[in-house]
Design an enzyme around this catalytic site. Structure first.
Site, short mmCIF file in Angstrom:
data_model
loop_
_atom_site.label_atom_id
_atom_site.label_comp_id
_atom_site.label_asym_id
_atom_site.label_seq_id
_atom_site.Cartn_x
_atom_site.Cartn_y
_atom_site.Cartn_z
N LYS A 136 30.54 42.62 50.92
CA LYS A 136 31.35 43.19 52.01
C LYS A 136 30.55 44.26 52.74
O LYS A 136 30.57 44.32 53.98
CB LYS A 136 32.66 43.76 51.45
CG LYS A 136 33.62 42.66 51.02
CD LYS A 136 34.78 43.15 50.17
CE LYS A 136 35.55 41.96 49.61
NZ LYS A 136 36.60 42.31 48.66
N GLN A 173 39.15 47.22 45.53
CA GLN A 173 38.71 45.96 44.92
C GLN A 173 39.49 45.70 43.63
O GLN A 173 39.56 46.56 42.75
CB GLN A 173 37.19 46.03 44.65
CG GLN A 173 36.60 44.75 44.14
CD GLN A 173 36.70 43.60 45.16
OE1 GLN A 173 36.39 43.76 46.33
NE2 GLN A 173 37.14 42.44 44.69
N ASP A 210 43.42 44.15 53.95
CA ASP A 210 43.60 42.99 53.06
C ASP A 210 44.97 42.34 53.28
O ASP A 210 45.21 41.22 52.82
CB ASP A 210 43.50 43.43 51.59
CG ASP A 210 42.14 43.12 50.99
OD1 ASP A 210 41.41 42.28 51.57
OD2 ASP A 210 41.81 43.70 49.93
#
Ligand code: NAD
Length: 305
Positions: free
Chosen positions: A54, A98, A121
Site C-alpha cells: 500500500k 490493517q 476501506d
C-alpha cells in the site's frame, strides 16, 4: 470456447495512472496532497507485506503515506488514541487499520472509531449503511475493484443475472449491493445453499468469494459467463494434485507452494467468456481502489468535484 483471461495487474496500473494524474492536478490547482495513514499492530508477516504494498502504491501515485507501527501488546485505549490523532490531522484524508488485530483488541470498536469521512476501506457502519441505500460513500476496495474489472471489459451490468458465492461483510455482501445498484439481478449463495452448481450456472456474472480452493468447476459455469475469482488459497506441494503440480511447476520448485483461487481455472477457462486468474486478477485492483478512495477523500475535503 476459451475464456479471455483478464489481466488484473494491467487494469490496476491503468487505474493508478488515472489516480496519479488527478493527484497531480489536485496538487497544482489546490496545493493539496492526499494523505493516507496506516496503522499496523504487531508483526504479522502477511500484514507487513500488505502494508508495504500500500505504501509503495501511494508513492507511485504521489499520495503521502505514513505507517504507524505499534507493538503487539498495545492497549485498546492507546490504539484508539492513535486512531483519534489521525482523525484530527488535516494532512491525512484516509485511515486504515490493517487487520487482523491481536486477540485482546476489539476490532469492531477500533474500526468504528475511524472517522466515517476518512474511512477509505468502507467498513464503518455509517458507510456500510450508505452502501446499502446507494448513497455516495467509500465503497470497500475489493468489491469496487470487481465492478471496475467488469465495466472495463465493456460488459454492461444492467439486466444481467449475477450470482455471488460467499456472503462475507468484506466481499460477498458489498459486491452484491454494488451489482444491485448497477441494475443486475442478484443472488447471494453461501455454505447452506442447496444445489450450488445449479444456482451458479444461472449467472452471466459469477463471483466466487469463498476461500475454498478450486471449488467452482465447469459444472458451475454458464457458457460465456464472466467469472471473477476472489479467493486466495495457498496450496503446499504435498497437498497438490498431479494436475496442479504440473501447471504450477515453477512455483512449487521455488517456494514449495502456490496460490490458487476458488475457481478451477483450467476447467473453467474452457467454458467461461472471461475469467480472472489467481494471482494477478482481483488482488491488484484492491490496492488501486484504495488509492482511488484516498484521492476521493482528499477531493471531498477540498470540496473539489
Ligand atoms: P469469509 O470466510 O469471511 O466468507 C466466506 C463465505 O463463503 C461465507 O459467507 C460462507 O458462507 C461461504 N462459504 C463457505 N463455504 C462454502 C461452500 N462450500 N459453498 C458455498 N459458500 C461457502 O471470506 P472472505 O473474507 O469473504 O474471503 C473469501 C476469499 O476471498 C478468501 O480466500 C480471501 O482470502 C479472499 N479475499 C481476497 C481479496 C483480494 O483482494 N483478492 C480480498 C478479500 C478476500
Amino acid at each position: 470456447m476459451t475464456a479471455k483471461i483478464i489481466d488484473g495487474k494491467s487494469l490496476a496500473a491503468q487505474i493508478r495512472e488515472e489516480v496519479k494524474s488527478e493527484v497531480e492536478k489536485l496538487k497544482s490547482e489546490k496545493g493539496i496532497v492526499p494523505g493516507l495513514g496506516v496503522i499496523l499492530v504487531g508483526e504479522n508477516p502477511a500484514s507487513k507485506v500488505y502494508v508495504r504494498n500500500k505504501a509503495r502504491a501511494c508513492e507511485h501515485v504521489g499520495i503521502y503515506s505514513e505507517t504507524i507501527k505499534l507493538h503487539e501488546d498495545i492497549s485498546e485505549e492507546e490504539l484508539l488514541n492513535n486512531v483519534d490523532k489521525l482523525n484530527n490531522r488535516e494532512d491525512i484524508h484516509g485511515i486504515l487499520v490493517q487487520l487482523p488485530l491481536p486477540e485482546h483488541i476489539n476490532s469492531e470498536k477500533i474500526l468504528f472509531a475511524i472517522s466515517p469521512d476518512k474511512d477509505v476501506d468502507g467498513f464503518h457502519p455509517i458507510n456500510v449503511g450508505k452502501l446499502t441505500t446507494g448513497e455516495e460513500t467509500f465503497y470497500p476496495c475489493t468489491p469496487s475493484g470487481i465492478i471496475e474489472i467488469i465495466k472495463r471489459q465493456g460488459i454492461e451490468i444492467k439486466g444481467k443475472e449475477a450470482v455471488i458465492i460467499g456472503r462475507s461483510n468484506i466481499v460477498g455482501k458489498p459486491v452484491a449491493f454494488l451489482l444491485l445498484h448497477n441494475h443486475a439481478t442478484v443472488t447471494i449463495c453461501h455454505s447452506r445453499t442447496v444445489d450450488l452448481p445449479k444456482v451458479a450456472k444461472r449467472a452471466d456474472i459469477l463471483i466466487a468469494a469463498v476461500g475454498k480452493p478450486l471449488l467452482v468447476t465447469d459444472e458451475y459455469v454458464k457458457p460465456g459467463a464472466i467469472v471473477i475469482d476472489v479467493g486466495i488459497n495457498r496450496i503446499k506441494k504435498e497437498d497438490a494434485s498431479e494436475e496442479l503440480l504440473n501447471w504450477r511447476k515453477d512455483a512449487f520448485e521455488k517456494r514449495g507452494s502456490t496460490l490458487v483461487g476458488d475457481v478451477d481455472f483450467l476447467k473453467v477457462k474452457e467454458i467461461a467468456g472471461y475469467l480472472t486468474p489467481v494471482p494477478g486478477g482481483v488482488g491488484p485492483l484492491t490496492v488501486a481502489m484504495l488509492m482511488k478512495n484516498t484521492l476521493l477523500s482528499a477531493k471531498r475535503f477540498a470540496q473539489v468535484k
